[in-house]
Design a protein around this motif. Structure first.
Motif, PDB file in Angstrom:
ATOM      1  N   ASN A 141     -13.238   9.890  -6.353  1.00  0.00           N
ATOM      2  CA  ASN A 141     -14.634   9.633  -6.618  1.00  0.00           C
ATOM      3  C   ASN A 141     -15.112   8.639  -7.655  1.00  0.00           C
ATOM      4  N   LEU A 142     -14.291   8.589  -8.807  1.00  0.00           N
ATOM      5  CA  LEU A 142     -14.604   7.702  -9.585  1.00  0.00           C
ATOM      6  C   LEU A 142     -14.173   6.313  -9.324  1.00  0.00           C
ATOM      7  N   SER A 143     -13.063   6.379  -8.541  1.00  0.00           N
ATOM      8  CA  SER A 143     -12.704   4.984  -7.705  1.00  0.00           C
ATOM      9  C   SER A 143     -13.526   4.553  -7.070  1.00  0.00           C
ATOM     10  N   ASN A 144     -14.247   5.268  -6.101  1.00  0.00           N
ATOM     11  CA  ASN A 144     -15.324   4.942  -5.191  1.00  0.00           C
ATOM     12  C   ASN A 144     -16.506   4.519  -5.906  1.00  0.00           C
ATOM     13  N   THR A 145     -16.787   4.995  -6.876  1.00  0.00           N
ATOM     14  CA  THR A 145     -17.971   4.675  -7.791  1.00  0.00           C
ATOM     15  C   THR A 145     -17.808   3.239  -8.646  1.00  0.00           C
ATOM     16  N   TYR A 146     -16.555   3.041  -9.055  1.00  0.00           N
ATOM     17  CA  TYR A 146     -16.427   1.631  -9.413  1.00  0.00           C
ATOM     18  C   TYR A 146     -16.281   0.588  -8.493  1.00  0.00           C
ATOM     19  N   LEU A 147     -15.676   0.925  -7.268  1.00  0.00           N
ATOM     20  CA  LEU A 147     -15.613   0.056  -5.935  1.00  0.00           C
ATOM     21  C   LEU A 147     -17.091  -0.503  -5.823  1.00  0.00           C
ATOM     22  N   ALA A 148     -17.793   0.395  -5.764  1.00  0.00           N
ATOM     23  CA  ALA A 148     -19.296   0.092  -5.162  1.00  0.00           C
ATOM     24  C   ALA A 148     -19.846  -0.738  -6.216  1.00  0.00           C
ATOM     25  N   ARG A 149     -19.558  -0.456  -7.584  1.00  0.00           N
ATOM     26  CA  ARG A 149     -20.065  -1.582  -8.508  1.00  0.00           C
ATOM     27  C   ARG A 149     -19.475  -2.997  -8.501  1.00  0.00           C
ATOM     28  N   LEU A 150     -17.999  -2.858  -8.203  1.00  0.00           N
ATOM     29  CA  LEU A 150     -17.299  -4.163  -8.215  1.00  0.00           C
ATOM     30  C   LEU A 150     -17.457  -5.001  -7.095  1.00  0.00           C
ATOM     31  N   GLU A 151     -17.863  -4.231  -5.767  1.00  0.00           N
ATOM     32  CA  GLU A 151     -18.038  -4.924  -4.612  1.00  0.00           C
ATOM     33  C   GLU A 151     -19.252  -4.841  -4.288  1.00  0.00           C
ATOM     34  N   LYS A 152     -20.308  -5.486  -4.826  1.00  0.00           N
ATOM     35  CA  LYS A 152     -21.698  -5.136  -4.412  1.00  0.00           C
ATOM     36  C   LYS A 152     -22.340  -5.630  -3.099  1.00  0.00           C
ATOM     37  N   GLY A 153     -21.399  -6.623  -2.527  1.00  0.00           N
ATOM     38  CA  GLY A 153     -21.616  -7.292  -1.462  1.00  0.00           C
ATOM     39  C   GLY A 153     -20.868  -6.532  -0.313  1.00  0.00           C
ATOM     40  N   ASP A 154     -20.232  -5.553  -0.547  1.00  0.00           N
ATOM     41  CA  ASP A 154     -19.612  -4.732   0.402  1.00  0.00           C
ATOM     42  C   ASP A 154     -20.269  -3.704   0.816  1.00  0.00           C
ATOM     43  N   VAL A 155     -20.844  -3.665   1.985  1.00  0.00           N
ATOM     44  CA  VAL A 155     -21.653  -2.591   2.496  1.00  0.00           C
ATOM     45  C   VAL A 155     -21.034  -1.166   2.817  1.00  0.00           C
ATOM     46  N   VAL A 156     -19.715  -1.289   3.350  1.00  0.00           N
ATOM     47  CA  VAL A 156     -19.009  -0.110   3.628  1.00  0.00           C
ATOM     48  C   VAL A 156     -18.633   0.552   1.971  1.00  0.00           C
ATOM     49  N   THR A 157     -18.185  -0.010   1.293  1.00  0.00           N
ATOM     50  CA  THR A 157     -17.901   0.660   0.004  1.00  0.00           C
ATOM     51  C   THR A 157     -19.152   1.180  -0.580  1.00  0.00           C
ATOM     52  N   ARG A 158     -20.288   0.519  -0.646  1.00  0.00           N
ATOM     53  CA  ARG A 158     -21.548   1.102  -1.076  1.00  0.00           C
ATOM     54  C   ARG A 158     -22.152   2.223  -0.203  1.00  0.00           C
ATOM     55  N   ALA A 159     -22.075   2.292   1.015  1.00  0.00           N
ATOM     56  CA  ALA A 159     -22.421   3.192   1.846  1.00  0.00           C
ATOM     57  C   ALA A 159     -21.367   4.665   1.576  1.00  0.00           C
ATOM     58  N   ARG A 160     -20.169   4.125   1.581  1.00  0.00           N
ATOM     59  CA  ARG A 160     -19.167   5.293   1.295  1.00  0.00           C
ATOM     60  C   ARG A 160     -19.537   6.108  -0.010  1.00  0.00           C
ATOM     61  N   GLN A 161     -19.941   5.306  -1.122  1.00  0.00           N
ATOM     62  CA  GLN A 161     -20.211   5.906  -2.274  1.00  0.00           C
ATOM     63  C   GLN A 161     -21.414   6.771  -2.219  1.00  0.00           C
ATOM     64  N   LYS A 162     -22.443   6.145  -1.369  1.00  0.00           N
ATOM     65  CA  LYS A 162     -23.739   7.259  -1.182  1.00  0.00           C
ATOM     66  C   LYS A 162     -23.371   8.357  -0.449  1.00  0.00           C
ATOM     67  N   ILE A 163     -22.715   8.218   0.676  1.00  0.00           N
ATOM     68  CA  ILE A 163     -22.310   9.487   1.399  1.00  0.00           C
ATOM     69  C   ILE A 163     -21.555  10.466   0.622  1.00  0.00           C
ATOM     70  N   ILE A 164     -20.624   9.955  -0.437  1.00  0.00           N
ATOM     71  CA  ILE A 164     -20.269  11.352  -1.396  1.00  0.00           C
ATOM     72  C   ILE A 164     -20.998  11.852  -2.161  1.00  0.00           C
ATOM     73  N   GLU A 165     -22.310  10.930  -2.563  1.00  0.00           N
ATOM     74  CA  GLU A 165     -23.032  11.330  -3.382  1.00  0.00           C
ATOM     75  C   GLU A 165     -23.990  12.336  -2.490  1.00  0.00           C
TER      76      GLU A 165
END
Length: 347
Positions: A227-251
Motif C-alpha cells: 500500500n505504501l508503494s502504491n502511495t509513493y508511485l502515485a506521488r512519483l508518477e502524477k501523470g500516470d492515470v493507472v497508478t493514481r486510479a489504483r491508489q484511489k481504489i485501494i483507498e
C-alpha cells in the motif's frame, strides 16, 4: 545515450532511480578502497541522497557515476560488486514488501508491480511455463552494463537470503556484451549459465521452488508496504492515470463505495475522461478494480487474524458469496481452501 521515458499523456522527462542505489554504490567504493565522497562530488551526485523514494537520481547521472567507478577501481565487474551491497532498505517500501513475501512467486509479482518505485528504466514481466518462472526485463532506456549487473545480482542474492543459500537460477540472460575479461565472475556468482548480448535481460527460476515459503513471510507487513508503494508511485508518477486510479481504489475499497464516479472525482476529472484515459492504457475501470482486488486478496487471506467476512468488506464486496466467487475465479480455490494451504492455480 539515454532516451526519454514518456508515460501516455505526460510530457517527456528523463527516467530516474531511487537514491538508495547511490548508497549501495558508495559502500561498494569504500569496500574497494576508494573514497566514495570524492567520486560522488566529481560526478556531481548530491551527497544527501537517501532511501526515500522521492530522493531520485537521473539515469544519465547514474550512468556517469558507474563509469567513473569502473575507471577509478579498474574493476570491469563493478556492477556485480554493487549488487552485493544493495540492501532491501535501499528500495524503501518495495524492499520491505519483497522481504515479507510468502514465496518467490509473490516476490517476482511484487517486482513486476512496483519496481518503478526503484527505477523507471524498465518494465518487468513475470512469465510462467511448465518448468520455469522467468522475470523478463523490457528496457525503456539505454542503461549501462553495471546497472543491469547490479539489478540481477541483487535479485539472485536476495532470493538466496530469503529462501535458501544454495538456491540457483536456471539461467541468466544479459543485454550487454560479455566483458573482455570473460564470464567467470558471472557464472561464479549466479551459479548458472549466463548469456550476453541478448535482446531482453531475464532470469529463469526453477518452477519447483517458486511456491515454497520464504523465511521472512509476513502477509500483514507485505500488505502494508504494498500500500505504501502504491502511495509513493502515485506521488512519483502524477501523470500516470493507472497508478493514481489504483491508489484511489485501494483507498476507497474498505468504505464500500469504490465507484468509477468517485474515483474520477478524486482525480479531478469526469467519469468519461477517466474511462478514456484508462482506455488509452489498454485497460478500464472495471478491469483495474478487479486486478486491484485480486492483488490485495491473497495478502489478506494469508493474514489469519482477518476473518473471511472482514476481508469481504475490506475489498468492497457486498457479501461473502460474491467475494468467494471472485476469489475462486482468481486463484482456482476458495479463500478458506487457500488459507488452509491449497496452492493457487497458475495465473
Amino acid at each position: 545515450m539515454n532516451l526519454p521515458l514518456r508515460l501516455p499523456g505526460s510530457p517527456a522527462q528523463e527516467p530516474t532511480t531511487i537514491g538508495g542505489y547511490v548508497l549501495a554504490i558508495s559502500k561498494a567504493l569504500q569496500a574497494s578502497g576508494v573514497d566514495s565522497t570524492r567520486v560522488l562530488k566529481a560526478v556531481g551526485v548530491p551527497l544527501t541522497m537517501t532511501n526515500d523514494p522521492l530522493s531520485r537520481l537521473p539515469v544519465s547521472t547514474l550512468t556517469r557515476l558507474f563509469r567513473a567507478c569502473v575507471d577509478v577501481t579498474g574493476n570491469p565487474y563493478f556492477g556485480l560488486t554493487v549488487g552485493r551491497f544493495i540492501h532491501i532498505s535501499n528500495l524503501h517500501a518495495l524492499g520491505y514488501a519483497l522481504a515479507a513475501s510468502a514465496d518467490l512467486m509473490e516476490f517476482c509479482q511484487r517486482l513486476e508491480r512496483y519496481f518503478r518505485l526503484a527505477s523507471q528504466t524498465c518494465e518487468i514481466k513475470v512469465v510462467e511455463s511448465d518448468h520455469a518462472l522467468s522475470l523478463h526485463v523490457r528496457l525503456l532506456v539505454d542503461v549501462c552494463a553495471e546497472t543491469e549487473d547490479a539489478f540481477f545480482t541483487f535479485i539472485v542474492l536476495a532470493m538466496r537470503q530469503l529462501y535458501r543459500p544454495d538456491f540457483n537460477p536456471l539461467r541468466v540472460a544479459l543485454s550487454h556484451p560479455q566483458p573482455g575479461e570473460g564470464a567467470a565472475p558471472y557464472e561464479a556468482l549466479f551459479r548458472a549459465p549466463v548469456s550476453f548480448g541478448q535482446p531482453g535481460p531475464m532470469v529463469a527460476l526453477p518452477k519447483a521452488d517458486v511456491h515454497n515459503p520464504l523465511i521472512g513471510a509476513c502477509a500483514e507487513l507485505a500488505q502494508l508496504n504494498d500500500n505504501l508503494s502504491n502511495t509513493y508511485l502515485a506521488r512519483l508518477e502524477k501523470g500516470d492515470v493507472v497508478t493514481r486510479a489504483r491508489q484511489k481504489i485501494i483507498e476507497f475499497l474498505p468504505n464500500g463505495s469504490c465507484t468509477r464516479d468517485k474515483v474520477a472525482s478524486a482525480l479531478a476529472m469526469s467519469p468519461t475522461t477517466l474511462q478514456f484515459k484508462l482506455a488509452e492504457r489498454e485497460t478500464s475501470f472495471h478491469d483495474l478494480l478487479d486486478a486491484t482486488r485480486k492483488e490485495l486478496s491473497t495478502g489478506y487471506v494469508r493474514q489469519s487474524a482477518l476473518s473471511i467476512t472482514e476481508i469481504t468488506f475490506l475489498l468492497g464486496f457486498s457479501d461473502t458469496s460474491n467475494f468467494t466467487r471472485a476469489f475462486k475465479r482468481w486463484q482456482g480455490v476458495s479463500p478458506t481452501a487457500f488459507r488452509e494451504g491449497a496452492k493457487p492455480a497458475s495465473a
